[in-house]
Design a protein around this motif. Structure first.
Motif, PDB file in Angstrom:
ATOM      1  N   GLU A   1       7.923   8.404   2.261  1.00 21.65           N
ATOM      2  CA  GLU A   1       6.976   7.337   2.535  1.00 21.65           C
ATOM      3  C   GLU A   1       5.909   7.328   1.448  1.00 21.65           C
ATOM      4  OE1 GLU A   1       5.331   6.019   6.762  1.00 21.65           O
ATOM      5  OE2 GLU A   1       4.172   7.698   5.969  1.00 21.65           O
ATOM      6  N   THR A   2       5.408   6.141   1.143  1.00 22.43           N
ATOM      7  CA  THR A   2       4.352   6.048   0.144  1.00 22.43           C
ATOM      8  C   THR A   2       3.336   4.989   0.555  1.00 22.43           C
ATOM      9  OG1 THR A   2       3.902   5.907  -2.230  1.00 22.43           O
ATOM     10  CG2 THR A   2       5.478   4.339  -1.347  1.00 22.43           C
ATOM     11  N   PHE A   3       2.239   4.933  -0.177  1.00 21.52           N
ATOM     12  CA  PHE A   3       1.192   3.930   0.006  1.00 21.52           C
ATOM     13  C   PHE A   3       1.349   2.864  -1.067  1.00 21.52           C
ATOM     14  CE2 PHE A   3      -2.530   6.102   2.349  1.00 21.52           C
ATOM     15  CZ  PHE A   3      -2.434   5.201   3.413  1.00 21.52           C
ATOM     16  N   VAL A   4       1.138   1.603  -0.687  1.00 20.57           N
ATOM     17  CA  VAL A   4       1.023   0.516  -1.647  1.00 20.57           C
ATOM     18  C   VAL A   4      -0.316  -0.167  -1.413  1.00 20.57           C
ATOM     19  CG1 VAL A   4       1.990  -1.634  -2.529  1.00 20.57           C
ATOM     20  CG2 VAL A   4       3.523   0.162  -1.700  1.00 20.57           C
ATOM     21  N   ALA A   5      -1.114  -0.278  -2.456  1.00 18.28           N
ATOM     22  CA  ALA A   5      -2.398  -0.974  -2.394  1.00 18.28           C
ATOM     23  C   ALA A   5      -2.219  -2.374  -2.959  1.00 18.28           C
ATOM     24  CB  ALA A   5      -3.456  -0.212  -3.184  1.00 18.28           C
ATOM     25  N   GLN A   6      -2.947  -3.343  -2.410  1.00 17.39           N
ATOM     26  CA  GLN A   6      -2.836  -4.726  -2.875  1.00 17.39           C
ATOM     27  C   GLN A   6      -4.198  -5.374  -2.980  1.00 17.39           C
ATOM     28  OE1 GLN A   6      -0.322  -7.318  -0.539  1.00 17.39           O
ATOM     29  NE2 GLN A   6      -0.935  -9.163  -1.663  1.00 17.39           N
ATOM     30  N   ARG A   7      -4.397  -6.097  -4.068  1.00 15.70           N
ATOM     31  CA  ARG A   7      -5.534  -6.999  -4.229  1.00 15.70           C
ATOM     32  C   ARG A   7      -4.981  -8.364  -4.642  1.00 15.70           C
ATOM     33  NH1 ARG A   7     -10.567  -5.352  -3.707  1.00 15.70           N
ATOM     34  NH2 ARG A   7     -11.150  -3.179  -4.069  1.00 15.70           N
ATOM     35  N   GLY A   8      -5.580  -9.398  -4.120  1.00 13.25           N
ATOM     36  CA  GLY A   8      -5.133 -10.747  -4.442  1.00 13.25           C
ATOM     37  C   GLY A   8      -4.044 -11.207  -3.492  1.00 13.25           C
ATOM     38  N   ALA A   9      -4.153 -12.475  -3.058  1.00  9.90           N
ATOM     39  CA  ALA A   9      -3.199 -12.992  -2.082  1.00  9.90           C
ATOM     40  C   ALA A   9      -2.271 -14.049  -2.653  1.00  9.90           C
ATOM     41  CB  ALA A   9      -3.958 -13.582  -0.889  1.00  9.90           C
TER      42      ALA A   9
ATOM     43  N   TRP B   1      -2.420   5.907  -6.944  1.00 10.83           N
ATOM     44  CA  TRP B   1      -2.639   4.477  -7.175  1.00 10.83           C
ATOM     45  C   TRP B   1      -4.072   4.168  -7.552  1.00 10.83           C
ATOM     46  CZ3 TRP B   1      -6.153   1.330  -4.870  1.00 10.83           C
ATOM     47  CH2 TRP B   1      -6.734   1.750  -3.668  1.00 10.83           C
ATOM     48  N   ARG B   2      -5.039   4.996  -7.110  1.00 11.62           N
ATOM     49  CA  ARG B   2      -6.458   4.698  -7.361  1.00 11.62           C
ATOM     50  C   ARG B   2      -6.812   4.756  -8.840  1.00 11.62           C
ATOM     51  NH1 ARG B   2     -10.189   8.367  -4.426  1.00 11.62           N
ATOM     52  NH2 ARG B   2      -8.604   9.894  -4.942  1.00 11.62           N
ATOM     53  N   MET B   3      -5.935   5.307  -9.660  1.00  9.52           N
ATOM     54  CA  MET B   3      -6.153   5.284 -11.100  1.00  9.52           C
ATOM     55  C   MET B   3      -6.348   3.854 -11.607  1.00  9.52           C
ATOM     56  SD  MET B   3      -3.488   6.330 -14.096  1.00  9.52           S
ATOM     57  CE  MET B   3      -2.993   4.629 -14.299  1.00  9.52           C
ATOM     58  N   TRP B   4      -5.739   2.905 -10.886  1.00  9.34           N
ATOM     59  CA  TRP B   4      -5.799   1.502 -11.300  1.00  9.34           C
ATOM     60  C   TRP B   4      -6.930   0.721 -10.636  1.00  9.34           C
ATOM     61  CZ3 TRP B   4      -3.236   0.271 -15.428  1.00  9.34           C
ATOM     62  CH2 TRP B   4      -2.058   0.952 -15.753  1.00  9.34           C
ATOM     63  N   GLU B   5      -7.631   1.340  -9.708  1.00  9.63           N
ATOM     64  CA  GLU B   5      -8.643   0.609  -8.946  1.00  9.63           C
ATOM     65  C   GLU B   5      -9.676  -0.087  -9.831  1.00  9.63           C
ATOM     66  OE1 GLU B   5     -10.524   1.294  -4.541  1.00  9.63           O
ATOM     67  OE2 GLU B   5     -10.293   3.022  -5.853  1.00  9.63           O
ATOM     68  N   PRO B   6     -10.130   0.519 -10.949  1.00 11.52           N
ATOM     69  CA  PRO B   6     -11.146  -0.165 -11.764  1.00 11.52           C
ATOM     70  C   PRO B   6     -10.675  -1.465 -12.416  1.00 11.52           C
ATOM     71  CG  PRO B   6     -11.149   2.199 -12.213  1.00 11.52           C
ATOM     72  CD  PRO B   6      -9.921   1.913 -11.391  1.00 11.52           C
TER      73      PRO B   6
END
Length: 384
Positions: A137-145, A160-165
Motif C-alpha cells: 500500500e502507498t500514499f498518493v498526494a494530489q493538488r489541483g482538480a 512524496w513531500r519532497m515535491w510539496e514546495p
C-alpha cells in the motif's frame, strides 16, 4: 539594554512586529500588564537554550492544549510562521496534541490555525489517498482538480513531500500527483523490488488506480531512474518525460558502497555524507525546512529499504533505449549539482530523442527542496 528593552527586542524577533502595535489594546486595558509581559520576555525569551522556532512550536502546542485561547493562538501561529514553521508542521502539531490532550481541543486549535493559514495565503494541504498496489500500500498526494495529470517521483530516502514546495504552483492548471515509492514513506517495509522494472510496474499501477491513461511524468535522482524505466517499458503511458538530476548510467560500485555503509553503520551515519551531496553549504547553514525534512527522513529511514533502493538503482538498464522515445522530454541539471553534474545531464539529454536541456543557476541536487521556484517554472513551461 535593560529588561524592558531586551523584552521589546525579543518580541520583535519572535513575533515579527512591534509590541506596542501588536499589544496596543492590552496597553490601553492595563499598562502594567503590558509592562509585565514585555519585561518577562526580556528574561525568559532572551535565553538561547531554546531557539525561537522551538519556543513557538511549544507555545502553539500549549495554547491548543489548554483551549479557550483563540486570540493568543492566532498571534503565536503567525509568530511560528514568522520563525519558519511550515503549515504542514502546524497541522501535524494539532494531530500530535490530539493523542495527548484529546481530539476536541485539537480540532478547536486546528480551526484557528486553518483560519490563520488562509488569511496568510497558504493553500489547504494536499489531498491524500491510500492506494493498493500489487503487493503493498502507498500514499498518493494530489493538488489541483482539473487539467492534464502530472506525476512526480521522489528521490531515494525521501517521500512524496519532497515535491510539496512545487506542487501548488504546478497545480494552478493541472492535476498534480506525488506518491511514495516502494520502500519509502507509507510504503516503508514493502517487499523489495528486484529491478527498476518492478518500480516502473508500480508507477503504472498508480496510474491505473488514479484512472489515468497517460500522464506527464517527472522524476528527480532515483525518481528519474524510475521515470526512465517506465518510459522504456510503457512509453504509451507517458505524455511527457522530465528528468531532474538523474542518470542513465548507474555507478554500481558506488551504489553498492552506499547500501553497505548503512548496513554497517546505520542511517544516522549516512546523514553527514548525504546532505552535503544534496544541498549547498548555504542551505545547510540556514537549515530551513527542506534540509530539516531531508535530515529527518534519513534518520527515520529503514536500513533495509535504503540498501534495497540503492541496489535496485544498480539494475537501471535504459541507456540507448530512449533514442526513439515518442513523447516530449526535458532534462534538467542544477549548475552546482555534484551528484548529477550539468555535463553528465547534457549527455543524458543527447541520448533521448528531441530532449530539451535546461540548467538551473545556483541549484544543487535536491532542487525541489532548495530552489522550488526554479523547478516549478521550468516544469510548468515544459508541460505547457
Amino acid at each position: 539594554m535593560d529588561r524592558f528593552d531586551r523584552g521589546e527586542h525579543e518580541f520583535r524577533g519572535l513575533i515579527g512586529a512591534e509590541p506596542q502595535d501588536t499589544l496596543a489594546e492590552l496597553r490601553l486595558r492595563s499598562p502594567q500588564m503590558y509592562d509585565l509581559i514585555i519585561r518577562g520576555m526580556g528574561v525568559t525569551m532572551a535565553q538561547a537554550e531554546l531557539s525561537r522556532t522551538a519556543r513557538e512550536i511549544a507555545t502553539v502546542a500549549m495554547l491548543v492544549t489548554i483551549g479557550a485561547a483563540d486570540p493568543q493562538l492566532d498571534l503565536h501561529t503567525r509568530a511560528a510562521l514568522n520563525q519558519g514553521v511550515t503549515p504542514a508542521e502546524l497541522i501535524a502539531l494539532c494531530e500530535h496534541v490530539a493523542m495527548y490532550a484529546g481530539v476536541p481541543r485539537a480540532l478547536n486549535g486546528l480551526a484557528v490555525i486553518d483560519r490563520v493559514l488562509a488569511d496568510e495565503g497558504f493553500p489547504r494541504p494536499a489531498a491524500l489517498r491510500r492506494v493498493r498496489l500489487t503487493d503493498h500500500e502507498t500514499f498518493v498526494a494530489q493538488r489541483g482538480a482539473e487539467g492534464p495529470p502530472v506525476v512526480l517521483v521522489h528521490a531515494i530516502g525521501l517521500d512524496w513531500r519532497m515535491w510539496e514546495p512545487v506542487m501548488a504552483e504546478l497545480a494552478d492548471t493541472r492535476r498534480v500527483f506525488a506518491y511514495d515509492v516502494r520502500g519509502h514513506g507509507l510504503a516503508m517495509g514493502a517487499p523489495a523490488a528486484r529491478t527498476t522494472g518492478d518500480l516502473a510496474d508500480d508507477l503504472v499501477k498508480v496510474l491505473d488506480e488514479l484512472a489515468l491513461d497517460r500522464a506527464h511524468v517527472v522524476g528527480l535522482s532515483f525518481g528519474g531512474a524510475v521515470a526512465q524505466a517506465t518510459a522504456v517499458a510503457y512509453p504509451e503511458r507517458i505524455a511527457s518525460l522530465a528528468l531532474l538530476g538523474t542518470t542513465d548510467q548507474p555507478a554500481e560500485d558506488l551504489f553498492e558502497s552506499r547500501a553497505r555503509a548503512a548496513e554497517k553503520d546505520g542511517m544516522a551515519a549516512q546523514v553527514p555524507a548525504t546532505l552535503p551531496r544534496w544541498f549547498t553549504t548555504e542551505a545547510l547553514a540556514v537549515n530551513g525546512w527542506g534540509v530539516q525534512y531531508a535530515r529527518e527522513r534519513l534518520l527515520r529511514g529503514n536500513v533495509a529499504d535504503w540498501a534495497a533502493s540503492w541496489r535496485v538503482f544498480k539494475t537501471l538498464d535504459v541507456q540507448g533505449k530512449l533514442g526513439s522515445f515518442p513523447a516530449p522530454a526535458l532534462v534538467v541539471a542544477g549548475s552546482v549539482d555534484v551528484a548529477g553534474p550539468p555535463e553528465a545531464m547534457r549527455g543524458l539529454a543527447g541520448r533521448i530523442a528531441g530532449a530539451r536541456f535546461e540548467e538551473l543557476p545556483g541549484t544543487p541536487h535536491m532542487m525541489s527542496l532548495e530552489r522550488p521556484e526554479l523547478v516549478a517554472r521550468v516544469l510548468g513551461d515544459f508541460i505547457e
